[in-house]
Design an enzyme around this catalytic site. Structure first.
Site, PDB file in Angstrom:
ATOM      1  N   CYS A 157      -2.809  38.633 -14.903  1.00 13.93           N
ATOM      2  CA  CYS A 157      -2.091  38.218 -13.693  1.00 13.93           C
ATOM      3  C   CYS A 157      -2.637  36.895 -13.184  1.00 13.93           C
ATOM      4  O   CYS A 157      -3.691  36.441 -13.606  1.00 13.93           O
ATOM      5  CB  CYS A 157      -2.242  39.269 -12.599  1.00 13.93           C
ATOM      6  SG  CYS A 157      -1.413  40.805 -12.989  1.00 13.93           S
ATOM      7  N   CYS A 158      -1.910  36.338 -12.230  1.00 20.79           N
ATOM      8  CA  CYS A 158      -2.301  35.096 -11.584  1.00 20.79           C
ATOM      9  C   CYS A 158      -3.753  35.177 -11.141  1.00 20.79           C
ATOM     10  O   CYS A 158      -4.143  36.170 -10.543  1.00 20.79           O
ATOM     11  CB  CYS A 158      -1.404  34.846 -10.374  1.00 20.79           C
ATOM     12  SG  CYS A 158      -1.781  33.330  -9.485  1.00 20.79           S
ATOM     13  N   PRO A 159      -4.592  34.176 -11.446  1.00 24.66           N
ATOM     14  CA  PRO A 159      -4.237  32.846 -11.951  1.00 24.66           C
ATOM     15  C   PRO A 159      -4.296  32.700 -13.473  1.00 24.66           C
ATOM     16  O   PRO A 159      -4.046  31.611 -13.986  1.00 24.66           O
ATOM     17  CB  PRO A 159      -5.316  31.964 -11.317  1.00 24.66           C
ATOM     18  CG  PRO A 159      -6.538  32.825 -11.343  1.00 24.66           C
ATOM     19  CD  PRO A 159      -6.025  34.226 -11.047  1.00 24.66           C
ATOM     20  N   MET A 160      -4.664  33.768 -14.206  1.00 24.27           N
ATOM     21  CA  MET A 160      -5.013  33.595 -15.609  1.00 24.27           C
ATOM     22  C   MET A 160      -3.888  33.081 -16.514  1.00 24.27           C
ATOM     23  O   MET A 160      -4.155  32.239 -17.383  1.00 24.27           O
ATOM     24  CB  MET A 160      -5.620  34.895 -16.153  1.00 24.27           C
ATOM     25  CG  MET A 160      -6.921  35.287 -15.456  1.00 24.27           C
ATOM     26  SD  MET A 160      -8.057  33.893 -15.204  1.00 24.27           S
ATOM     27  CE  MET A 160      -8.495  33.473 -16.878  1.00 24.27           C
ATOM     28  N   ASP A 176       3.274  39.037 -16.234  1.00 30.99           N
ATOM     29  CA  ASP A 176       3.146  38.770 -14.799  1.00 30.99           C
ATOM     30  C   ASP A 176       4.457  38.157 -14.302  1.00 30.99           C
ATOM     31  O   ASP A 176       4.821  37.048 -14.712  1.00 30.99           O
ATOM     32  CB  ASP A 176       1.976  37.807 -14.564  1.00 30.99           C
ATOM     33  CG  ASP A 176       1.792  37.465 -13.089  1.00 30.99           C
ATOM     34  OD1 ASP A 176       2.564  37.980 -12.242  1.00 30.99           O
ATOM     35  OD2 ASP A 176       0.894  36.671 -12.785  1.00 30.99           O
TER      36      ASP A 176
END
Lengths: 79, 138
Positions: A16-19, A43
């Site tokens: 998920c964010c930020p990955m 995501d």
């Protein structure tokens, strides 16, 4: 599925964010202009993040498809 | 966006995640990020303090769930490891507020090497925050 040939594939499934964006930025740097990066994501935030990132950074979003919760992007590196 | 300045005050594990995630996101794109840690959050710039961060208040019992979610998201679970990941982008500077450092027991001896140093708020606000394209406060 897309018929676009990818130079490299980045699978961010489950992340998920930020990955997904952190890894997309890393991946695009390793490619040459004209190469195509396939990004696989789950995501839902990437639905807006990836297109806006392409516009902001000067890359071209060639395709964006979604099936069974998996979003598949093809991005051509233009700069 | 070329530059962003962030002031972090909240020091609980869950609340510090958001500014760190925002910094990671923008730094990965090449944005210069300058972060000032004030109040209790300054302790996150010590190895011991970063390891001691917990979820406070009514969500305290849900810490294991949050840590599991952080791991699933792909982020390092420990705050110090996130700080190291941010530093590895080459675009993030960490600063400890000198007032907070004096009050909460942070000095140049226990400051993590990833931090740039202990600085005055006037310098940060004028030379970093006021000059940044975008400014956030957590």
């Amino acid at each position: 599925m897309s018929d676009i040939a990818a130079t490299a594939t980045l699978d961010t499934s489950g992340k998920c964010c930020p990955m997904p964006m952190v890894e997309t930025n890393k991946a695009i740097k390793s490619l040459a202009v004209g190469d195509v990066l396939e990004i696989i994501a789950t995501d839902v935030g990437t639905r807006k993040d990836i297109p806006s990132w392409c516009e902001r950074t000067g890359q071209t979003l060639l395709s964006m498809t979604e099936k069974d919760g998996v979003i598949n992007y093809h991005v051509r590196k233009d700069r | 966006m070329k530059s962003m300045a962030i002031v972090i005050r909240d020091d609980s594990y869950d609340k510090i995640l958001t500014p760190l995630a925002f910094a990671y996101l923008t730094a990965s794109e090449g944005t210069q990020v300058d972060m000032l840690f004030v109040n209790w959050a300054v302790k996150a710039l010590t190895a011991e303090g970063a390891a001691a961060l917990r979820i406070d208040g009514r969500h305290a019992a849900e810490e294991a769930m949050v840590r599991e979610g952080v791991a699933k998201a792909g982020l390092p679970v420990e705050i110090y490891d996130i700080i190291k990941a941010l530093k590895s982008t080459g675009c993030v500077n960490f600063y400890a507020c000198s007032l907070a450092a004096a009050i909460f027991g942070v000095n140049e001896g226990n400051l993590i090497p990833e931090a740039e140093g202990i600085v005055g708020a006037a310098w940060f606000l004028n030379d970093k925050a006021a000059k940044a394209e975008h400014y956030q406060y957590f």
